[in-house]
Design a protein around this motif. Sequence first.
Motif, PDB file in Angstrom:
ATOM      1  N   LEU A 171       2.287  -8.100  -0.317  1.00 31.96           N
ATOM      2  CA  LEU A 171       2.775  -6.970  -1.106  1.00 31.96           C
ATOM      3  C   LEU A 171       1.864  -6.714  -2.309  1.00 31.96           C
ATOM      4  N   GLY A 172       1.516  -7.780  -3.024  1.00 33.14           N
ATOM      5  CA  GLY A 172       0.625  -7.632  -4.172  1.00 33.14           C
ATOM      6  C   GLY A 172      -0.769  -7.221  -3.760  1.00 33.14           C
ATOM      7  N   ASN A 173      -1.263  -7.786  -2.667  1.00 36.39           N
ATOM      8  CA  ASN A 173      -2.605  -7.435  -2.209  1.00 36.39           C
ATOM      9  C   ASN A 173      -2.671  -5.988  -1.737  1.00 36.39           C
ATOM     10  N   GLY A 174      -1.590  -5.499  -1.142  1.00 37.01           N
ATOM     11  CA  GLY A 174      -1.548  -4.096  -0.729  1.00 37.01           C
ATOM     12  C   GLY A 174      -1.642  -3.150  -1.914  1.00 37.01           C
ATOM     13  N   LEU A 175      -0.965  -3.492  -3.004  1.00 41.43           N
ATOM     14  CA  LEU A 175      -1.076  -2.691  -4.230  1.00 41.43           C
ATOM     15  C   LEU A 175      -2.508  -2.676  -4.739  1.00 41.43           C
ATOM     16  N   ASN A 176      -3.149  -3.831  -4.717  1.00 42.25           N
ATOM     17  CA  ASN A 176      -4.513  -3.929  -5.242  1.00 42.25           C
ATOM     18  C   ASN A 176      -5.524  -3.196  -4.375  1.00 42.25           C
ATOM     19  N   THR A 177      -5.458  -3.418  -3.063  1.00 41.38           N
ATOM     20  CA  THR A 177      -6.470  -2.829  -2.188  1.00 41.38           C
ATOM     21  C   THR A 177      -6.339  -1.315  -2.070  1.00 41.38           C
ATOM     22  N   ALA A 226       0.827  -1.206   0.000  1.00 43.26           N
ATOM     23  CA  ALA A 226       0.000   0.000   0.000  1.00 43.26           C
ATOM     24  C   ALA A 226       0.864   1.261   0.000  1.00 43.26           C
ATOM     25  N   LEU A 227       1.904   1.274   0.808  1.00 44.08           N
ATOM     26  CA  LEU A 227       2.778   2.447   0.872  1.00 44.08           C
ATOM     27  C   LEU A 227       3.559   2.653  -0.428  1.00 44.08           C
ATOM     28  N   LEU A 229       2.384   5.099  -3.026  1.00 42.73           N
ATOM     29  CA  LEU A 229       2.688   6.530  -2.941  1.00 42.73           C
ATOM     30  C   LEU A 229       3.606   6.968  -4.072  1.00 42.73           C
ATOM     31  N   TRP A 230       4.458   6.067  -4.530  1.00 47.17           N
ATOM     32  CA  TRP A 230       5.437   6.414  -5.554  1.00 47.17           C
ATOM     33  C   TRP A 230       5.096   5.867  -6.939  1.00 47.17           C
ATOM     34  N   ILE A 231       4.446   4.714  -6.993  1.00 44.28           N
ATOM     35  CA  ILE A 231       4.214   4.114  -8.304  1.00 44.28           C
ATOM     36  C   ILE A 231       2.769   4.203  -8.778  1.00 44.28           C
ATOM     37  N   GLY A 232       1.827   4.505  -7.861  1.00 38.99           N
ATOM     38  CA  GLY A 232       0.413   4.497  -8.227  1.00 38.99           C
ATOM     39  C   GLY A 232       0.059   5.461  -9.337  1.00 38.99           C
ATOM     40  N   ASP A 233       0.398   6.748  -9.153  1.00 41.36           N
ATOM     41  CA  ASP A 233       0.065   7.755 -10.168  1.00 41.36           C
ATOM     42  C   ASP A 233       0.966   7.657 -11.388  1.00 41.36           C
ATOM     43  N   LYS A 234       2.131   7.050 -11.224  1.00 44.49           N
ATOM     44  CA  LYS A 234       3.034   6.901 -12.365  1.00 44.49           C
ATOM     45  C   LYS A 234       2.552   5.816 -13.321  1.00 44.49           C
ATOM     46  N   LEU A 276      -2.084   5.720   1.834  1.00 49.22           N
ATOM     47  CA  LEU A 276      -1.949   5.904   3.276  1.00 49.22           C
ATOM     48  C   LEU A 276      -3.119   5.300   4.040  1.00 49.22           C
ATOM     49  N   SER A 277      -4.342   5.482   3.517  1.00 54.40           N
ATOM     50  CA  SER A 277      -5.512   4.940   4.211  1.00 54.40           C
ATOM     51  C   SER A 277      -5.473   3.416   4.212  1.00 54.40           C
ATOM     52  N   THR A 278      -5.070   2.822   3.083  1.00 55.09           N
ATOM     53  CA  THR A 278      -4.960   1.365   3.036  1.00 55.09           C
ATOM     54  C   THR A 278      -3.831   0.886   3.943  1.00 55.09           C
ATOM     55  N   ALA A 279      -2.739   1.658   3.999  1.00 59.77           N
ATOM     56  CA  ALA A 279      -1.654   1.322   4.924  1.00 59.77           C
ATOM     57  C   ALA A 279      -2.159   1.328   6.367  1.00 59.77           C
ATOM     58  N   SER A 280      -3.030   2.298   6.679  1.00 56.66           N
ATOM     59  CA  SER A 280      -3.636   2.351   8.012  1.00 56.66           C
ATOM     60  C   SER A 280      -4.422   1.073   8.295  1.00 56.66           C
ATOM     61  N   ASN A 281      -5.170   0.617   7.286  1.00 61.68           N
ATOM     62  CA  ASN A 281      -5.933  -0.624   7.435  1.00 61.68           C
ATOM     63  C   ASN A 281      -5.010  -1.782   7.806  1.00 61.68           C
TER      64      ASN A 281
END
Length: 628
Positions: A218-224, A170-171, A174-179, A512-517
């Motif tokens: 790690l993969g699930n964090g990217l997805n969620t 999830a964190l 922060l760097w790759i999501g919008d890219k 960040l919100s998913t990281a909080s989860n």
Amino acid sequence: MTLRKHTILVIAMHPMTPGQFAKGGYVSSLYPKKLSSTLLLKRHPPLPPPTMFKKSEKSDVGVVNTVADSEKSSTHFRSSPDLESEEFKQEVESHKMSLRGRHLTWAIAFVTGTGFTLFGYDQGVMSALLTANQFEKTFPEVVVNSSQPNHATLQSLLVAIYELGCLTGALSNLWIGDKLGRRRTIILGGIVMIIGAILQTASVNYAMMLVARVITGLGNGLNTSTVPSYHAECSPAAKRGALIMIEGSLITFGIMISYWIDFAFFWLTGSSAQWRVPIALQMLLALIMIIFINFLPESPRWLLKSGQHARAMAVISALEDKPVADRAVQQTFHAIKEAVELEEGAPMDIESKEKRSNKASLRELFTGGRSQNFRRVALGVVIQCFQQITGINIITYYATILFERLGIDDVKSRIIAACNGTEYFLASFVAIALIDRVGRRKLMLFGSVGQTITMVLLAVLGSLEGNSAVSIVSAVLLFVFNSFFAVGWLGMTWLYPAEIVGLRMRGPANALSTASNWIFNFIVVMVTGPAFENISWRTYIVFASLNAFIIPCVYFFFPETAGRSLEDMDVIFALAHLEGVSPVAVSLRKDIPPAGSPEADRILGFSSETGTVRSNSSKEHESRRDEL
């Protein structure tokens, strides 16, 4: 200062024609408080508004609701000449999609729903495996008994370390999501999950399983941290709540099928397939998601943010199943475009082919002003925290063990756990029916009250040991808790952060919100085993207190988002900032101008004539106004 002096001062500072002044075009933007309304209504009553925008004499923001200049000017603002160019039309036509309207909406729901089914399956699959004989044979570290009480911590670590992988994933958004964009991030997450599932299936010792679960997480964090944003950005406001709550239901669907598959393979007591096959089956869901998302469009919000205007227009047209020239399509396009302009701080050139490189910085997460970034990001982070501290994952991850603690035998505990997952799935449909009718706040409050009462009752009954009737009632209460959670909190925390945050901050905020989860998920899952070993039924008292704490927090701090477009929330927070009131109160009002309208543009700080963000000089004029 008299009314006449106010009038002279405005004319002196901002030369205008008598006609412009009479219409209130510039004074409205200079004086957005009630002073300007009083001044203009008494001194220069506004002319009748253009027919295409219906307005009252006076708005709740204290501005005179008139359109600057003529209907021609407003029409020009809503339909930029760039949109009429043949080159732009041809480019839009080249991106025209065959899948449109309702079919496209449901196709997106299917693919994103598959991602959440995978999420639920991965959460639930370990519940029954922890006490399966072949699993205990391969991983003796998870066997908890009186001679090895410290194994409760090792058992919890095997389950909870998955959350640390999810947190990292999830964190990283922060760097790759919008890219990468929404689609490619989801594909990457699915591929990583497949690698992790292969390693889990092939695990031969405790250490290897720990590493494999981190990779899967790690993969699930990217997805969620991506799927909810993607679905919200591709959904109409009127149906967005129900569509994303379906994703919440599919989490429980994944949990349900994992319980039943675990039970089916429980009987293979002489083979490691007892636990390897249930873990491996998650790869099928990941493959479905990866393959079918290639047939879907990218989010129009992300496309506009990255400078792909023609493609964004084509996607909006396909989602609404209307031609590009349709007014609704163009207003949606302009509303998103203005949201990007406001957050990027500069007007966008529609004909530009270059991608924007002005990425959101982490520093911007802590800003206020009209955008209210910090407040909105904090709400997304807190609501994900709240979901976890309710204690739902005590049941999700340890259902079979909880029923065994009540004195129920091994086989019956697995059957009841599977039935519990089935009831959990069915209860989630209630939220789908109510989310857009009742709203977000009422469902969260309802769920929290019910969860608090249920946890109190579980604690009371837990103190009465050695009674079979008590065990039965306690088992029923675990079903009841799941029902309250399914209605109030299951899908809510994936819907709300995607709705509440502005476009520019949406990628980082959802990360960040998913990281909080996942942080609080890890904490809850990690302490559950040792807590029950040491304080037994008193664990329920802790979670009852946490659920009670959530109730006033939701009531006083969480705005309503039902029925609002994603860009409408920008207007609500900006208006609350200008009026100095709570966004909760503003969100409950029915007279908020829709995003893309001239009134909303003024609230957001746009010039109604040029459609651009206010310059620094106009901000200085606003400071002078406040001093007056």
